[in-house]
Write a protein that holds these residues in place. Structure first.
Motif, PDB file in Angstrom:
ATOM      1  N   PRO A 139     128.287 -42.672 -20.501  1.00 61.12           N
ATOM      2  CA  PRO A 139     128.612 -43.550 -19.375  1.00 61.12           C
ATOM      3  C   PRO A 139     129.608 -44.647 -19.781  1.00 61.12           C
ATOM      4  CG  PRO A 139     126.270 -43.047 -19.357  1.00 61.12           C
ATOM      5  CD  PRO A 139     126.829 -42.497 -20.651  1.00 61.12           C
ATOM      6  N   LEU A 140     129.510 -45.131 -21.007  1.00 62.89           N
ATOM      7  CA  LEU A 140     130.460 -46.153 -21.461  1.00 62.89           C
ATOM      8  C   LEU A 140     131.871 -45.588 -21.556  1.00 62.89           C
ATOM      9  CD1 LEU A 140     131.104 -48.986 -22.455  1.00 62.89           C
ATOM     10  CD2 LEU A 140     130.454 -48.236 -24.772  1.00 62.89           C
ATOM     11  N   SER A 141     132.036 -44.379 -22.075  1.00 61.07           N
ATOM     12  CA  SER A 141     133.389 -43.819 -22.166  1.00 61.07           C
ATOM     13  C   SER A 141     133.953 -43.524 -20.778  1.00 61.07           C
ATOM     14  CB  SER A 141     133.435 -42.572 -23.058  1.00 61.07           C
ATOM     15  OG  SER A 141     132.863 -41.436 -22.452  1.00 61.07           O
ATOM     16  N   VAL A 142     133.079 -43.190 -19.832  1.00 56.53           N
ATOM     17  CA  VAL A 142     133.518 -43.007 -18.443  1.00 56.53           C
ATOM     18  C   VAL A 142     134.065 -44.330 -17.903  1.00 56.53           C
ATOM     19  CG1 VAL A 142     132.752 -42.498 -16.086  1.00 56.53           C
ATOM     20  CG2 VAL A 142     131.984 -41.055 -18.001  1.00 56.53           C
ATOM     21  N   GLN A 143     133.343 -45.424 -18.161  1.00 55.06           N
ATOM     22  CA  GLN A 143     133.776 -46.738 -17.681  1.00 55.06           C
ATOM     23  C   GLN A 143     135.078 -47.180 -18.354  1.00 55.06           C
ATOM     24  OE1 GLN A 143     132.350 -48.652 -15.114  1.00 55.06           O
ATOM     25  NE2 GLN A 143     134.394 -49.511 -15.343  1.00 55.06           N
ATOM     26  N   VAL A 144     135.168 -47.006 -19.664  1.00 56.60           N
ATOM     27  CA  VAL A 144     136.388 -47.388 -20.386  1.00 56.60           C
ATOM     28  C   VAL A 144     137.569 -46.579 -19.862  1.00 56.60           C
ATOM     29  CG1 VAL A 144     137.540 -47.425 -22.636  1.00 56.60           C
ATOM     30  CG2 VAL A 144     135.144 -48.145 -22.454  1.00 56.60           C
ATOM     31  N   SER A 145     137.371 -45.291 -19.648  1.00 58.67           N
ATOM     32  CA  SER A 145     138.424 -44.430 -19.113  1.00 58.67           C
ATOM     33  C   SER A 145     138.901 -44.934 -17.748  1.00 58.67           C
ATOM     34  CB  SER A 145     137.914 -42.996 -18.992  1.00 58.67           C
ATOM     35  OG  SER A 145     138.843 -42.182 -18.330  1.00 58.67           O
ATOM     36  N   LYS A 146     137.957 -45.248 -16.880  1.00 60.34           N
ATOM     37  CA  LYS A 146     138.315 -45.763 -15.547  1.00 60.34           C
ATOM     38  C   LYS A 146     139.110 -47.058 -15.661  1.00 60.34           C
ATOM     39  CE  LYS A 146     134.460 -43.852 -12.906  1.00 60.34           C
ATOM     40  NZ  LYS A 146     133.202 -44.150 -12.219  1.00 60.34           N
ATOM     41  N   ASP A 147     138.666 -47.943 -16.541  1.00 60.99           N
ATOM     42  CA  ASP A 147     139.340 -49.232 -16.691  1.00 60.99           C
ATOM     43  C   ASP A 147     140.735 -49.078 -17.297  1.00 60.99           C
ATOM     44  OD1 ASP A 147     137.105 -50.357 -15.573  1.00 60.99           O
ATOM     45  OD2 ASP A 147     136.340 -51.198 -17.447  1.00 60.99           O
TER      46      ASP A 147
END
Length: 191
Positions: A139-147
């Motif tokens: 979930p963190l890499s998903v968020q970083v990717s989105k940002d």
């Protein structure tokens, strides 16, 4: 000496595993270089990129984002003709575009600060028993990717971002029995 099984036995891979992968990277420019290389790796094996890394550094002027941000179509064509790198127009254009996005973040707050805030300035210490326990994304890499995408980056999906976070030591994903797990854990604070 036990190491993560993905490192195999080829010297370039074992050296990378034993000296670089998972070591916290605090330098903005180096973080950017590694993210660009992870983008070039998409769909390929990491060893392909490792074997071509010096060629990439030559072709991309030492991965100086200030230089690359000024590149245009002539440079894209030059790089497409360079057999020493991965010749993929979309990835090359993304690297140039990402240099401009990096400049904006760097000027605003520092790319290193932008990235390390996701883990509160210290690597996450995972405790995986086997390589199969390590997820391809979180979930963190998903968020970083989105940002990153919100800030203009391309070729930075959640799987690429997670591989980059592992490589740059934002997360310690050496398996517990690997000799590098404890070594990388001991580097958990910015010196």
């Amino acid at each position: 000496m036990e190491r993560c099984n993905w490192a195999g036995i080829e010297p370039i891979y074992t050296t990378y595993h034993d000296t670089e992968w998972g070591v916290p990277e605090w330098d903005s420019r180096a973080l950017w270089e590694k993210l660009i290389l992870d983008g070039f790796q998409a769909g390929l094996s990491w060893i392909t990129i490792l074997k071509k890394r010096d060629n990439f550094r030559d072709a991309f002027q030492g991965f100086d984002p200030h230089v690359i941000a000024g590149w245009g179509e002539e440079d894209v064509l030059r790089l497409l003709g360079n057999s020493g790198i991965v010749r993929h127009r979309g990835k090359i254009e993304a690297a140039i575009h990402n240099a401009r996005a990096w400049q904006e973040i760097e000027a605003r707050e520092g790319f290193d600060n932008f990235m390390w805030r996701y883990v509160d300035g210290a690597p996450l210490q995972n405790r995986f028993a086997t390589q199969t326990d390590v997820p391809p994304q979180t979930p963190l890499s998903v968020q970083v990717s989105k940002d990153l995408k919100k800030n203009g980056f391309k070729f930075c999906g959640p799987t690429i971002v997670y591989a980059w976070m592992e490589a740059c030591g934002l997360v310690n994903d050496h398996i517990l029995t690997c000799h590098r797990h404890a070594e990388c854990a001991s580097m958990a604070k910015k010196g």
